[in-house]
Design a protein around this motif. Sequence first.
Motif, PDB file in Angstrom:
ATOM      1  N   THR A 377       0.831  -1.195   0.000  1.00 34.13           N
ATOM      2  CA  THR A 377       0.000   0.000   0.000  1.00 34.13           C
ATOM      3  C   THR A 377       0.868   1.248   0.000  1.00 34.13           C
ATOM      4  O   THR A 377       2.004   1.225   0.461  1.00 34.13           O
ATOM      5  CB  THR A 377      -0.932   0.021   1.230  1.00 34.13           C
ATOM      6  OG1 THR A 377      -0.148  -0.268   2.390  1.00 34.13           O
ATOM      7  CG2 THR A 377      -2.017  -1.020   1.112  1.00 34.13           C
ATOM      8  N   ASP A 378       0.266   2.317  -0.536  1.00 34.94           N
ATOM      9  CA  ASP A 378       0.895   3.644  -0.580  1.00 34.94           C
ATOM     10  C   ASP A 378       2.124   3.732  -1.481  1.00 34.94           C
ATOM     11  O   ASP A 378       2.852   4.707  -1.433  1.00 34.94           O
ATOM     12  CB  ASP A 378       1.318   4.117   0.828  1.00 34.94           C
ATOM     13  CG  ASP A 378       0.110   4.249   1.754  1.00 34.94           C
ATOM     14  OD1 ASP A 378      -1.013   4.365   1.206  1.00 34.94           O
ATOM     15  OD2 ASP A 378       0.296   4.229   2.975  1.00 34.94           O
ATOM     16  N   ALA A 379       2.391   2.680  -2.280  1.00 35.45           N
ATOM     17  CA  ALA A 379       3.603   2.693  -3.102  1.00 35.45           C
ATOM     18  C   ALA A 379       3.314   3.359  -4.435  1.00 35.45           C
ATOM     19  O   ALA A 379       2.166   3.466  -4.850  1.00 35.45           O
ATOM     20  CB  ALA A 379       4.095   1.272  -3.333  1.00 35.45           C
ATOM     21  N   ASP A 402       0.816  -2.946  -9.036  1.00 39.02           N
ATOM     22  CA  ASP A 402      -0.517  -3.558  -9.037  1.00 39.02           C
ATOM     23  C   ASP A 402      -0.969  -4.079  -7.686  1.00 39.02           C
ATOM     24  O   ASP A 402      -1.628  -5.113  -7.583  1.00 39.02           O
ATOM     25  CB  ASP A 402      -0.575  -4.715 -10.050  1.00 39.02           C
ATOM     26  CG  ASP A 402      -0.735  -4.184 -11.465  1.00 39.02           C
ATOM     27  OD1 ASP A 402      -1.224  -3.049 -11.626  1.00 39.02           O
ATOM     28  OD2 ASP A 402      -0.340  -4.914 -12.391  1.00 39.02           O
ATOM     29  N   GLY A 403      -0.560  -3.374  -6.642  1.00 34.90           N
ATOM     30  CA  GLY A 403      -1.146  -3.686  -5.335  1.00 34.90           C
ATOM     31  C   GLY A 403      -0.511  -4.815  -4.552  1.00 34.90           C
ATOM     32  O   GLY A 403      -0.733  -4.948  -3.358  1.00 34.90           O
ATOM     33  N   ALA A 404       0.290  -5.668  -5.206  1.00 34.30           N
ATOM     34  CA  ALA A 404       0.904  -6.763  -4.443  1.00 34.30           C
ATOM     35  C   ALA A 404       2.154  -7.260  -5.156  1.00 34.30           C
ATOM     36  O   ALA A 404       2.231  -7.228  -6.382  1.00 34.30           O
ATOM     37  CB  ALA A 404      -0.076  -7.918  -4.266  1.00 34.30           C
ATOM     38  N   GLU A 458       0.549  -9.905 -10.018  1.00 32.32           N
ATOM     39  CA  GLU A 458      -0.350 -10.075 -11.160  1.00 32.32           C
ATOM     40  C   GLU A 458       0.396 -10.255 -12.464  1.00 32.32           C
ATOM     41  O   GLU A 458       0.289 -11.258 -13.142  1.00 32.32           O
ATOM     42  CB  GLU A 458      -1.273  -8.840 -11.277  1.00 32.32           C
ATOM     43  CG  GLU A 458      -2.309  -8.755 -10.190  1.00 32.32           C
ATOM     44  CD  GLU A 458      -3.253  -9.948 -10.201  1.00 32.32           C
ATOM     45  OE1 GLU A 458      -3.689 -10.349 -11.306  1.00 32.32           O
ATOM     46  OE2 GLU A 458      -3.534 -10.502  -9.109  1.00 32.32           O
ATOM     47  N   GLU A 459       1.159  -9.213 -12.778  1.00 36.35           N
ATOM     48  CA  GLU A 459       1.772  -9.189 -14.097  1.00 36.35           C
ATOM     49  C   GLU A 459       3.229  -9.631 -14.019  1.00 36.35           C
ATOM     50  O   GLU A 459       4.105  -8.839 -13.695  1.00 36.35           O
ATOM     51  CB  GLU A 459       1.683  -7.769 -14.678  1.00 36.35           C
ATOM     52  CG  GLU A 459       1.925  -7.723 -16.164  1.00 36.35           C
ATOM     53  CD  GLU A 459       1.900  -6.293 -16.696  1.00 36.35           C
ATOM     54  OE1 GLU A 459       2.570  -6.033 -17.690  1.00 36.35           O
ATOM     55  OE2 GLU A 459       1.213  -5.446 -16.091  1.00 36.35           O
TER      56      GLU A 459
END
Length: 514
Positions: A377-379, A402-404, A458-459
């Motif tokens: 988060t916050d990145a 992408d969140g993770a 994700e990617e």
Amino acid sequence: MSAAEQRERLADLAPDRLEDLESEDEADDHPLPALPNVDAYDEVRMRLAPNPNGPWHLGSARMPAVIGTYKDRYDGWMLCRFDDTDPETKRPDLAAYDAILDAIDYLGFEPDDVVRASDRVAVYYDHARELVELGGAYTCSCPAEEFSELKNAGEPCPHRGKDAETVHEEFEAMVDGEYSAGEMVLRVRTDIEHKNPALRDWVAFRMVDRPHPREEAAHYRCWPMLDFQSGVDDHLTGITHIIRGIDLQDAAKRQRFLYGYFGWEYPEVVHWGHVQVDAYDVAMSTSTIKAKVESGELTGWDDPRAPTVASLRRRGIRGRAIVEAMVELGTSSANVDLSMSVVSANNRELVDDETDRAFLVRADGPGVDGAVELPVTDAPEAGTPPYHPDHDGRGRRTIPVDGAVLLERDDCPPAGERVWLKGLGCVRREGDGLVATDDPIDVVREGGVDVVHWVPTEENVRTRLRTMDGDVTGHAEPGLAAYDPDELVQFERVGFARVDAHEDDETVTYYAHP
RNA sequence: GCUCCGAUAGUGUAGUCCGGCCAAUCAUAUUGCCCUCUCGAGGCAAUGACCGGGGUUCAAAUCCCCGUCGGAGCACCA
């Protein structure tokens, strides 16, 4: 006074001293010792004499590496002669002829001519006939064991005294295939009481029942032995310098009898010891590797665990790196161990500057502890590490967050601790996730915060890294998909690798070295 | 058993032929420090060898002898 001026001055004062100086300089420029008696020949002519009974292991690479280096040094001539005169015990592998020529090319050398001994059998027959005329050979039907006993006692066998006419007839019968294997051989008459038993009346031709795999040579049954074939060919092709293994130390001594009958001058000869390469479990022998490939224990001659030229090539090691390492071994007749770290160091030196960096998070495989998925988060939206740390001008990669992200388990910070996601920034472990902090890069330099590689959950690109210890699977940054097969990347904090193929479900890479 | 060959740091190598400049070169390796947004690169430093014993000599890694250890050949393989 400059070096050139000093030299000029020395030439006036003491020309012979200048010669000494120059010969010393010459030695300094070459890692290999000078070849013997080079001045006696108009041209240095050498040959590679591989047996095409399989693709090359690493030890075989020493032959083109050293001989090719001498060819360049003396502006000489180099023949590749396939010594394929044994259709039985060391049966030629039809695929090996081209594989060997490919390997020579990969190592950066080009033979001036290529011949196969199995194309030249008629030439050997002609020389055998001449040798019989000269009284230098006789046909012998002793069983091998019986002859061996007589020979060890220094006693001639009954066939040694045959008249020339009978020898001639029996040799023609050998050529015509009228005997089976073991029934008749042609021996060179040397000295049956020679103090070295290895030189006494050696076999020049024997019968082989099994046809040669090459169609062009399949009709021959009477085959020359190496000492005869190689000896005749070396003379006919004008070889001036023979470089080969200590296992052939006595070959030169045997062949000198042949050269004596024909009135030929024997070439200069250098014998080197055996090479072993550390870092491999598999024995470096063609037959051992062949067996492991056939049983499926190795996935092929270029399996990363195979001590073969093809394997190093597939791992992205430059031929030049191997050649340099082989040349550094010199030509000592003592056995030597080649350290793979020397090959790796040579290769790193060759490729580091031009190789792009990439992230690979290893998830599974030997020595791998697994990967961990962590929400961030916050990145920033993406990280932008450089393609090469020493070359800003080459630009930066863009890796979305992408969140993770995935981290290798070993890199995952404990609760409350920070870690620097390379090319992205500092994050702190909070609960099951990571939270970006505003820390400047100083925390890495001064605060003991580790810099780690990462990929988005994700990617990313599912990746297999084939290593000498087995396959590692993991996830690489998205950009890896853009590399063509055969290109190199350095997986940061892992090592150099060659992109092998982009398959449907994963990208396959081969590990080169750290 | 017979015949050859070899031995310098963990590894490879220079020096050995023509003894002194060798308290032994370079590379690799390992370790430490510096630098660095890689455990890569770069910089600095440390570690580490003349197989043993005799002999010749003012002087031996180098020449000689003996020994030890290692390797190769004595195949109808290459």
